[in-house]
Design a protein around this motif. Structure first.
Motif, PDB file in Angstrom:
ATOM      1  N   ASP A  53      42.288 -37.512  -5.164  1.00  0.00           N
ATOM      2  CA  ASP A  53      41.072 -36.784  -5.491  1.00  0.00           C
ATOM      3  C   ASP A  53      41.402 -35.866  -6.657  1.00  0.00           C
ATOM      4  O   ASP A  53      42.399 -35.149  -6.614  1.00  0.00           O
ATOM      5  N   ASN A  54      40.570 -35.874  -7.675  1.00  0.00           N
ATOM      6  CA  ASN A  54      40.818 -35.093  -8.871  1.00  0.00           C
ATOM      7  C   ASN A  54      39.794 -33.959  -8.955  1.00  0.00           C
ATOM      8  O   ASN A  54      38.606 -34.204  -9.074  1.00  0.00           O
ATOM      9  N   PHE A  55      40.277 -32.740  -8.916  1.00  0.00           N
ATOM     10  CA  PHE A  55      39.398 -31.572  -8.981  1.00  0.00           C
ATOM     11  C   PHE A  55      39.527 -30.836 -10.317  1.00  0.00           C
ATOM     12  O   PHE A  55      38.997 -29.746 -10.484  1.00  0.00           O
ATOM     13  N   ALA A  56      40.242 -31.437 -11.252  1.00  0.00           N
ATOM     14  CA  ALA A  56      40.471 -30.803 -12.546  1.00  0.00           C
ATOM     15  C   ALA A  56      39.156 -30.567 -13.287  1.00  0.00           C
ATOM     16  O   ALA A  56      38.243 -31.384 -13.233  1.00  0.00           O
ATOM     17  N   ALA A  81      44.134 -20.680 -14.495  1.00  0.00           N
ATOM     18  CA  ALA A  81      44.555 -20.440 -13.119  1.00  0.00           C
ATOM     19  C   ALA A  81      43.528 -19.563 -12.408  1.00  0.00           C
ATOM     20  O   ALA A  81      43.140 -19.826 -11.273  1.00  0.00           O
ATOM     21  N   ALA A  82      43.091 -18.503 -13.089  1.00  0.00           N
ATOM     22  CA  ALA A  82      42.086 -17.600 -12.530  1.00  0.00           C
ATOM     23  C   ALA A  82      41.082 -17.250 -13.629  1.00  0.00           C
ATOM     24  O   ALA A  82      41.349 -17.447 -14.815  1.00  0.00           O
ATOM     25  N   THR A  83      39.952 -16.736 -13.227  1.00  0.00           N
ATOM     26  CA  THR A  83      38.884 -16.410 -14.153  1.00  0.00           C
ATOM     27  C   THR A  83      38.978 -14.955 -14.585  1.00  0.00           C
ATOM     28  O   THR A  83      39.218 -14.069 -13.762  1.00  0.00           O
ATOM     29  N   SER A  84      38.766 -14.722 -15.863  1.00  0.00           N
ATOM     30  CA  SER A  84      38.770 -13.361 -16.370  1.00  0.00           C
ATOM     31  C   SER A  84      37.627 -12.582 -15.726  1.00  0.00           C
ATOM     32  O   SER A  84      36.486 -13.018 -15.731  1.00  0.00           O
ATOM     33  N   GLY A  85      37.953 -11.429 -15.152  1.00  0.00           N
ATOM     34  CA  GLY A  85      36.937 -10.573 -14.557  1.00  0.00           C
ATOM     35  C   GLY A  85      36.474 -11.000 -13.181  1.00  0.00           C
ATOM     36  O   GLY A  85      35.706 -10.303 -12.546  1.00  0.00           O
ATOM     37  N   THR A 134      36.768 -18.797 -18.154  1.00  0.00           N
ATOM     38  CA  THR A 134      35.520 -18.670 -17.399  1.00  0.00           C
ATOM     39  C   THR A 134      35.441 -19.662 -16.250  1.00  0.00           C
ATOM     40  O   THR A 134      34.578 -19.544 -15.394  1.00  0.00           O
ATOM     41  N   LYS A 135      36.330 -20.659 -16.237  1.00  0.00           N
ATOM     42  CA  LYS A 135      36.449 -21.627 -15.140  1.00  0.00           C
ATOM     43  C   LYS A 135      37.883 -21.557 -14.654  1.00  0.00           C
ATOM     44  O   LYS A 135      38.796 -21.353 -15.454  1.00  0.00           O
ATOM     45  N   SER A 136      38.086 -21.729 -13.348  1.00  0.00           N
ATOM     46  CA  SER A 136      39.457 -21.585 -12.865  1.00  0.00           C
ATOM     47  C   SER A 136      39.746 -22.440 -11.643  1.00  0.00           C
ATOM     48  O   SER A 136      38.840 -22.897 -10.942  1.00  0.00           O
ATOM     49  N   VAL A 137      41.037 -22.604 -11.410  1.00  0.00           N
ATOM     50  CA  VAL A 137      41.507 -23.297 -10.216  1.00  0.00           C
ATOM     51  C   VAL A 137      41.066 -22.506  -8.987  1.00  0.00           C
ATOM     52  O   VAL A 137      40.535 -23.074  -8.030  1.00  0.00           O
ATOM     53  N   ILE A 138      41.269 -21.192  -9.029  1.00  0.00           N
ATOM     54  CA  ILE A 138      40.954 -20.349  -7.862  1.00  0.00           C
ATOM     55  C   ILE A 138      39.461 -20.347  -7.545  1.00  0.00           C
ATOM     56  O   ILE A 138      39.067 -20.522  -6.394  1.00  0.00           O
ATOM     57  N   LEU A 185      49.317 -15.289 -16.588  1.00  0.00           N
ATOM     58  CA  LEU A 185      49.449 -16.647 -16.057  1.00  0.00           C
ATOM     59  C   LEU A 185      50.377 -16.667 -14.850  1.00  0.00           C
ATOM     60  O   LEU A 185      50.058 -17.271 -13.817  1.00  0.00           O
ATOM     61  N   LYS A 186      51.518 -16.003 -14.949  1.00  0.00           N
ATOM     62  CA  LYS A 186      52.464 -15.985 -13.827  1.00  0.00           C
ATOM     63  C   LYS A 186      51.819 -15.398 -12.568  1.00  0.00           C
ATOM     64  O   LYS A 186      51.937 -15.962 -11.472  1.00  0.00           O
ATOM     65  N   LEU A 187      51.138 -14.281 -12.722  1.00  0.00           N
ATOM     66  CA  LEU A 187      50.515 -13.626 -11.564  1.00  0.00           C
ATOM     67  C   LEU A 187      49.354 -14.462 -11.018  1.00  0.00           C
ATOM     68  O   LEU A 187      49.208 -14.626  -9.803  1.00  0.00           O
ATOM     69  N   ASN A 188      48.523 -14.984 -11.922  1.00  0.00           N
ATOM     70  CA  ASN A 188      47.394 -15.813 -11.487  1.00  0.00           C
ATOM     71  C   ASN A 188      47.875 -17.114 -10.847  1.00  0.00           C
ATOM     72  O   ASN A 188      47.291 -17.574  -9.863  1.00  0.00           O
ATOM     73  N   LEU A 189      48.927 -17.706 -11.392  1.00  0.00           N
ATOM     74  CA  LEU A 189      49.486 -18.925 -10.798  1.00  0.00           C
ATOM     75  C   LEU A 189      50.061 -18.638  -9.419  1.00  0.00           C
ATOM     76  O   LEU A 189      49.894 -19.440  -8.494  1.00  0.00           O
ATOM     77  N   SER A 190      50.696 -17.503  -9.257  1.00  0.00           N
ATOM     78  CA  SER A 190      51.211 -17.123  -7.928  1.00  0.00           C
ATOM     79  C   SER A 190      50.077 -17.030  -6.914  1.00  0.00           C
ATOM     80  O   SER A 190      50.205 -17.508  -5.773  1.00  0.00           O
ATOM     81  N   MET A 191      48.960 -16.415  -7.322  1.00  0.00           N
ATOM     82  CA  MET A 191      47.796 -16.328  -6.425  1.00  0.00           C
ATOM     83  C   MET A 191      47.229 -17.720  -6.135  1.00  0.00           C
ATOM     84  O   MET A 191      46.836 -18.009  -5.008  1.00  0.00           O
ATOM     85  N   THR A 192      47.198 -18.569  -7.152  1.00  0.00           N
ATOM     86  CA  THR A 192      46.683 -19.931  -6.991  1.00  0.00           C
ATOM     87  C   THR A 192      47.536 -20.707  -5.991  1.00  0.00           C
ATOM     88  O   THR A 192      47.006 -21.355  -5.080  1.00  0.00           O
ATOM     89  N   LEU A 193      48.849 -20.642  -6.162  1.00  0.00           N
ATOM     90  CA  LEU A 193      49.746 -21.350  -5.244  1.00  0.00           C
ATOM     91  C   LEU A 193      49.607 -20.822  -3.821  1.00  0.00           C
ATOM     92  O   LEU A 193      49.627 -21.602  -2.857  1.00  0.00           O
ATOM     93  N   ALA A 194      49.443 -19.511  -3.663  1.00  0.00           N
ATOM     94  CA  ALA A 194      49.260 -18.928  -2.325  1.00  0.00           C
ATOM     95  C   ALA A 194      47.962 -19.442  -1.697  1.00  0.00           C
ATOM     96  O   ALA A 194      47.934 -19.772  -0.499  1.00  0.00           O
ATOM     97  N   LYS A 195      46.895 -19.542  -2.475  1.00  0.00           N
ATOM     98  CA  LYS A 195      45.621 -20.046  -1.940  1.00  0.00           C
ATOM     99  C   LYS A 195      45.735 -21.523  -1.540  1.00  0.00           C
ATOM    100  O   LYS A 195      45.170 -21.934  -0.526  1.00  0.00           O
ATOM    101  N   ILE A 196      46.446 -22.298  -2.321  1.00  0.00           N
ATOM    102  CA  ILE A 196      46.637 -23.710  -1.967  1.00  0.00           C
ATOM    103  C   ILE A 196      47.471 -23.820  -0.690  1.00  0.00           C
ATOM    104  O   ILE A 196      47.152 -24.613   0.203  1.00  0.00           O
ATOM    105  N   ARG A 197      48.521 -22.994  -0.585  1.00  0.00           N
ATOM    106  CA  ARG A 197      49.340 -22.999   0.641  1.00  0.00           C
ATOM    107  C   ARG A 197      48.518 -22.560   1.852  1.00  0.00           C
ATOM    108  O   ARG A 197      48.649 -23.124   2.932  1.00  0.00           O
TER     109      ARG A 197
END
Length: 189
Positions: A6-9, A15-19, A31-35, A91-103
């Protein structure tokens, strides 16, 4: 492999949205994000994946704008100085949050593969037979842009050599940016 995927790209996603959940330093163009967009779409399907892959980061550092400057067609680049450092840190901080949400969504036993980026420009070459077909025109356009029409006409006399130099310069600069992006992704993952 016989796997279902399944592709959700979403093209242009960060990684995260500004604001809207992204940390300070997240580019306003995010303006669009993984999170905010991709993970909720996946969660709505109640999937039970055996592997999650994640490709993110180029939009988080505004890589397309960086390449325009590397090519010589923009005066400034978001991939230099404090701006670049801020975007990489975000990016590092937003990616960390993204990985935590996926986990949180799929549990700690589902592996998450964070992909790295390749350089989108041809690599360093030592002779003209390996120059990308677009490089002579791009080199000529840069000469015209920087030095004017007379210089561009004069450059036609040794365009192969100038295209080679231009390609190698573009490759070196792009590889440096991609290297820092991949380092941030690898360390965070």
């Amino acid at each position: 492999l016989g796997w279902q995927s399944d592709n959700f790209a979403i093209s242009g996603a960060c990684a995260a949205t500004s604001g809207k959940g992204g940390v300070w330093g997240t580019p306003s163009q995010c303006t669009k994000s993984v999170i905010n967009d991709e993970i909720p779409a996946a969660a709505a399907m109640n999937l039970k994946p055996s592997l999650v892959t994640l490709t993110v980061g180029a939009n988080d550092i505004r890589f397309a704008d960086c390449v325009q400057q590397v090519l010589g067609f923009a005066a400034s680049s978001p991939c230099t100085g404090k701006t670049f450092a801020d975007h990489l840190q975000a990016l590092k901080l937003n990616l960390s949050m993204t990985l935590a949400k996926i986990r949180d969504l799929y549990g700690p036993k589902v592996p998450i593969a964070v992909t790295r980026y390749f350089s989108p420009v041809p690599g360093y070459v030592s002779d003209t037979k390996d120059v990308c077909a677009a490089m002579p025109l791009l080199a000529l356009a840069k000469i015209y842009n920087d030095q004017g029409g007379k210089a561009a006409v004069w450059a036609l006399h040794d365009l192969d050599s100038r295209a080679l130099d231009y390609q190698n310069s573009v490759s070196d600069k792009t590889l440096a940016i991609v290297g820092r992006l991949n380092d941030a992704l690898t360390k965070t993952a």
